[in-house]
Design a protein around this motif. Structure first.
Motif, short mmCIF file in Angstrom:
data_model
loop_
_atom_site.label_atom_id
_atom_site.label_comp_id
_atom_site.label_asym_id
_atom_site.label_seq_id
_atom_site.Cartn_x
_atom_site.Cartn_y
_atom_site.Cartn_z
N PRO A 66 0.81 -1.23 0.00
CA PRO A 66 0.00 0.00 0.00
C PRO A 66 0.84 1.27 0.00
N TYR A 67 2.11 1.18 0.38
CA TYR A 67 2.96 2.36 0.42
C TYR A 67 3.33 2.81 -0.99
N VAL A 68 3.78 1.85 -1.82
CA VAL A 68 4.07 2.18 -3.21
C VAL A 68 2.79 2.58 -3.93
N ASN A 69 1.70 1.87 -3.63
CA ASN A 69 0.43 2.20 -4.28
C ASN A 69 0.01 3.64 -3.99
N ARG A 70 0.15 4.07 -2.74
CA ARG A 70 -0.19 5.45 -2.38
C ARG A 70 0.72 6.43 -3.11
N GLU A 83 -3.90 6.94 -3.71
CA GLU A 83 -5.04 6.29 -3.08
C GLU A 83 -4.59 5.19 -2.13
N ASP A 84 -5.42 4.89 -1.14
CA ASP A 84 -5.15 3.81 -0.19
C ASP A 84 -5.90 2.55 -0.60
N PHE A 85 -5.23 1.41 -0.45
CA PHE A 85 -5.83 0.11 -0.72
C PHE A 85 -5.24 -0.87 0.26
N ASP A 86 -6.09 -1.57 1.03
CA ASP A 86 -5.63 -2.37 2.16
C ASP A 86 -5.46 -3.86 1.86
N PHE A 87 -5.54 -4.24 0.58
CA PHE A 87 -5.49 -5.66 0.25
C PHE A 87 -4.38 -5.99 -0.73
N HIS A 88 -3.33 -5.17 -0.72
CA HIS A 88 -2.12 -5.54 -1.44
C HIS A 88 -1.46 -6.71 -0.70
N VAL A 121 -4.39 -7.29 -16.17
CA VAL A 121 -4.71 -5.87 -16.12
C VAL A 121 -3.59 -5.16 -15.36
N PRO A 122 -2.99 -4.10 -15.90
CA PRO A 122 -1.90 -3.40 -15.20
C PRO A 122 -2.35 -2.89 -13.84
N MET A 123 -1.47 -3.00 -12.87
CA MET A 123 -1.79 -2.50 -11.53
C MET A 123 -1.51 -1.02 -11.41
N TRP A 124 -0.58 -0.50 -12.23
CA TRP A 124 -0.25 0.92 -12.21
C TRP A 124 -0.02 1.39 -13.64
N GLY A 125 -0.18 2.67 -13.89
CA GLY A 125 0.08 3.22 -15.21
C GLY A 125 -1.09 3.07 -16.15
N PRO A 126 -0.86 3.21 -17.46
CA PRO A 126 -1.93 3.14 -18.45
C PRO A 126 -2.71 1.82 -18.36
#
Length: 282
Positions: A139-143, A148-153, A225-230
């Motif tokens: 969730p740290y890299v995701n933020r 945004e916050d996501f608790d199920f990484h 499906v990409p997790m980050w980016g386009p």
């Protein structure tokens, strides 16, 4: 031209050699089911695998990446050392490869005994499966990347999974990405591809010591499906599947000449001497 031979090697019969015939016998021999459960999507679970037992991870009903952590059940300071395992074994592991533990222990935690994706090999883009190149999503890299916050990484799933065993976020470590297809691109950057596993594919290992294991069923599912980016604005939940876990007791008759590996033999104190006590006594 510089040699491209593996940097870490031992003589024939040395500590990096594996008795393949032994592990073949154990993998094919009789076994007794001990435990079986399913880890739901976007969650995690921890479980014990006693020494001399086999553990199998199974894609139950579709492709799914599973992030694996491994500890010594009796001392969690000893745990998977992903970077050294990459050097001693390879960046993508399969049958007969081992996962090695951290210093000062440095011994095999487990040996891979079965892998239905072994034939995948290396694809046209350089992708291979079961990697130690990357680590868990968190969730740290995701933020940082999305705001945004996501608790199920996977990091969070593993944190929740190990709490019943008295472990914390600080015990969660770099993973083996089971069923995940990855590689390095032309710019030497990590890439992830669609998971090639199908229902019933499995990855199995033999516990060399008493283990505590934990997996996360990645929220990216099969990573189509990409997790980050386009393209990451699509929630990949429909591409997420559970992962089955099976623990089996190997036939004791096959283990008569086997013993858990000892911790590393080095006792050199890193060139340091014990300080003198008051009065000059050591």
């Amino acid at each position: 031209m510089a040699s491209t031979a593996a940097a870490y090697q031992s003589d024939e019969g040395g500590p990096l050699d594996v008795d393949r015939a032994f592990y073949d016998r154990v993998a094919a021999g009789p076994r007794e089911p001990v435990e079986r459960f399913t880890v739901p999507i976007r969650s995690g679970r921890a479980w014990e695998v006693p020494a001399g037992h086999l553990c199998r991870l199974v894609t139950v009903d579709g492709p799914q990446v599973a992030d694996l952590n491994v500890w010594n059940r009796h001392d969690p300071r000893e745990r998977l050392w992903a970077s050294r395992t990459r050097q001693l074994q390879r960046a993508h592991v399969s049958v007969y490869d081992r996962l090695w533990s951290t210093l000062p222990f440095l011994r095999p935690l487990l040996t891979v005994t079965a892998d239905t994706l072994a034939s995948y090999g290396r694809d046209a883009e350089g992708g291979r499966v079961h990697d130690l190149l990357g680590t868990r999503c968190d969730p740290y890299v995701n933020r940082m990347l999305t705001g945004e916050d996501f608790d199920f990484h996977c990091h969070s799933n593993l944190v929740r999974a190990v709490l019943p065993y008295g472990l914390t976020e600080f015990d969660v470590h770099d993973v083996l990405n089971v069923f995940q297809c990855t590689g390095l691109n032309e710019d030497d950057q990590y890439f992830m591809k669609d998971c090639p596993a199908r229902p019933g594919d499995h990855f199995e290992f033999f516990a060399e010591i008493d283990l505590l294991c934990a997996i996360s069923t990645c929220p990216g599912g099969d990573l189509s499906v990409p997790m980050w980016g386009p393209g990451s604005d699509v929630d990949p939940v429909e591409f997420c599947h559970p992962v089955g876990v099976e623990v089996h007791r190997a036939d004791p008759a096959l283990l008569t000449d086997w013993a858990p590996p000892e911790p590393a033999a080095y006792r050199g104190m890193h060139g340091m001497a014990f300080p003198l006590a008051p009065g000059g006594r050591s």
